[in-house]
Design a protein around this motif. Structure first.
Motif, short mmCIF file in Angstrom:
data_model
loop_
_atom_site.label_atom_id
_atom_site.label_comp_id
_atom_site.label_asym_id
_atom_site.label_seq_id
_atom_site.Cartn_x
_atom_site.Cartn_y
_atom_site.Cartn_z
N ARG A 16 0.84 -1.19 0.00
CA ARG A 16 0.00 0.00 0.00
C ARG A 16 0.89 1.25 0.00
N TYR A 17 0.35 2.33 -0.52
CA TYR A 17 1.09 3.59 -0.51
C TYR A 17 0.12 4.77 -0.41
N ASP A 18 0.61 5.85 0.15
CA ASP A 18 -0.12 7.11 0.21
C ASP A 18 0.64 8.15 -0.60
N THR A 45 -3.79 4.34 -1.19
CA THR A 45 -4.72 4.20 -0.08
C THR A 45 -5.33 5.54 0.26
N ARG A 46 -4.49 6.58 0.19
CA ARG A 46 -4.96 7.92 0.52
C ARG A 46 -4.12 8.95 -0.22
N GLU A 71 -13.44 8.99 0.10
CA GLU A 71 -12.75 7.80 0.58
C GLU A 71 -11.28 7.80 0.21
N GLN A 72 -10.88 8.69 -0.70
CA GLN A 72 -9.51 8.66 -1.22
C GLN A 72 -8.72 9.93 -0.96
N CYS A 95 -0.43 10.07 6.94
CA CYS A 95 -0.29 8.83 6.18
C CYS A 95 -0.07 7.62 7.08
N ALA A 97 0.08 4.23 5.27
CA ALA A 97 0.58 3.17 4.39
C ALA A 97 2.10 3.04 4.54
#
Length: 250
Positions: A16-18, A45-46, A71-72, A95, A97
């Motif tokens: 996962r990454y932000d 993820t964000r 959501e993002q 963050c 992730a």
């Protein structure tokens, strides 16, 4: 016919990454940066968009993006301008992730950027790719990268060879060096990667274009050569680089 290696190859899921996007007076382009990230596969993820005390319509644009993608996208509106380093740090603090990318609000990721960067991060802490310059209203130039992929310490002695828009960093590495130094209003990325390398971060370059470095309307501290020269001297005075520079003197 598939080889034995291909038959038993396992395509492991990517981590996962932000993405953190600092924004200052970029109301006309920040939505492009966000769109280029949301269209990635895998998607982040964000996306944390931090307005750094803009005096244009950037806060409004960011609020609209956060409402459109609840959501993002997370929007953070700072009350006053504190510089890109502070804005990046504020975004990183949200963050969660394991990887964080720092994309400037006037730059954009190309399709496939996230996948290319994340696939190379198995045994690395900082992964960077190539970027292409894109002057306003013109086609993109040839892909380029300031780092040849060799000794990162020697490369950092020559300048800020890695840009945040075409790199991704492990979250633990960001916090191990306490993020970006707010006292740097330019050369902050050069300083950040130097401190990360000094702390033992493993760097890797990939031979893939991942970002367009765009020149758009608006002021840029990078063009303040007096401040830039002073900050460059500060970075080069870091013990990690001083020792390497001594070794390269002929």
């Amino acid at each position: 016919m598939q080889t034995v290696a291909e038959l038993f190859a396992v395509d492991l899921p990517l981590p996962r990454y932000d993405v953190v996007i600092p924004c200052y007076n970029r109301s006309h382009v920040v939505a492009d940066a966000v769109a280029s990230v949301l269209s990635q596969d895998p998607a982040p993820t964000r996306v944390v968009v931090v307005d750094d005390g803009s005096n244009d319509e950037s806060p409004t644009v960011i609020r609209v993006l956060a409402a459109k993608y609840p959501e993002q996208v997370t929007g953070v509106i700072l009350p006053r301008n504190g510089g890109a380093s502070n804005a990046r740090n504020v975004g990183a603090s949200i963050c969660e992730a394991p990887w964080i990318a720092f994309l400037d609000s006037d730059d954009i990721w190309v399709p496939g950027a996230a996948r290319s960067l994340l696939k190379a991060g198995t045994d690395s802490d900082v992964v960077c790719g190539f970027f292409a310059r894109m002057e306003e209203g013109s086609a993109a130039g040839e892909p380029e990268c300031g780092w040849c992929g060799g000794d990162i310490r020697i490369a950092l002695c020559r300048g800020g060879v890695i840009g945040p828009s075409w790199a991704i960093v492990r979250r633990e590495t960001v916090f191990a060096v306490e993020g970006f130094d707010p006292s740097f209003h330019n050369c902050n990325d050069w300083d950040f990667y130097t401190r990360a390398a000094a702390a033992g971060a493993r760097f890797r370059r990939i031979d893939a274009l991942v970002a367009y470095y765009r020149t758009v309307a608006g002021s840029r501290l990078v063009n303040d050569f007096t401040i830039g020269a002073a900050n460059a001297r500060r970075v080069l005075s870091h013990p990690y680089l001083v020792g390497a520079r001594a070794l390269t003197v002929t």
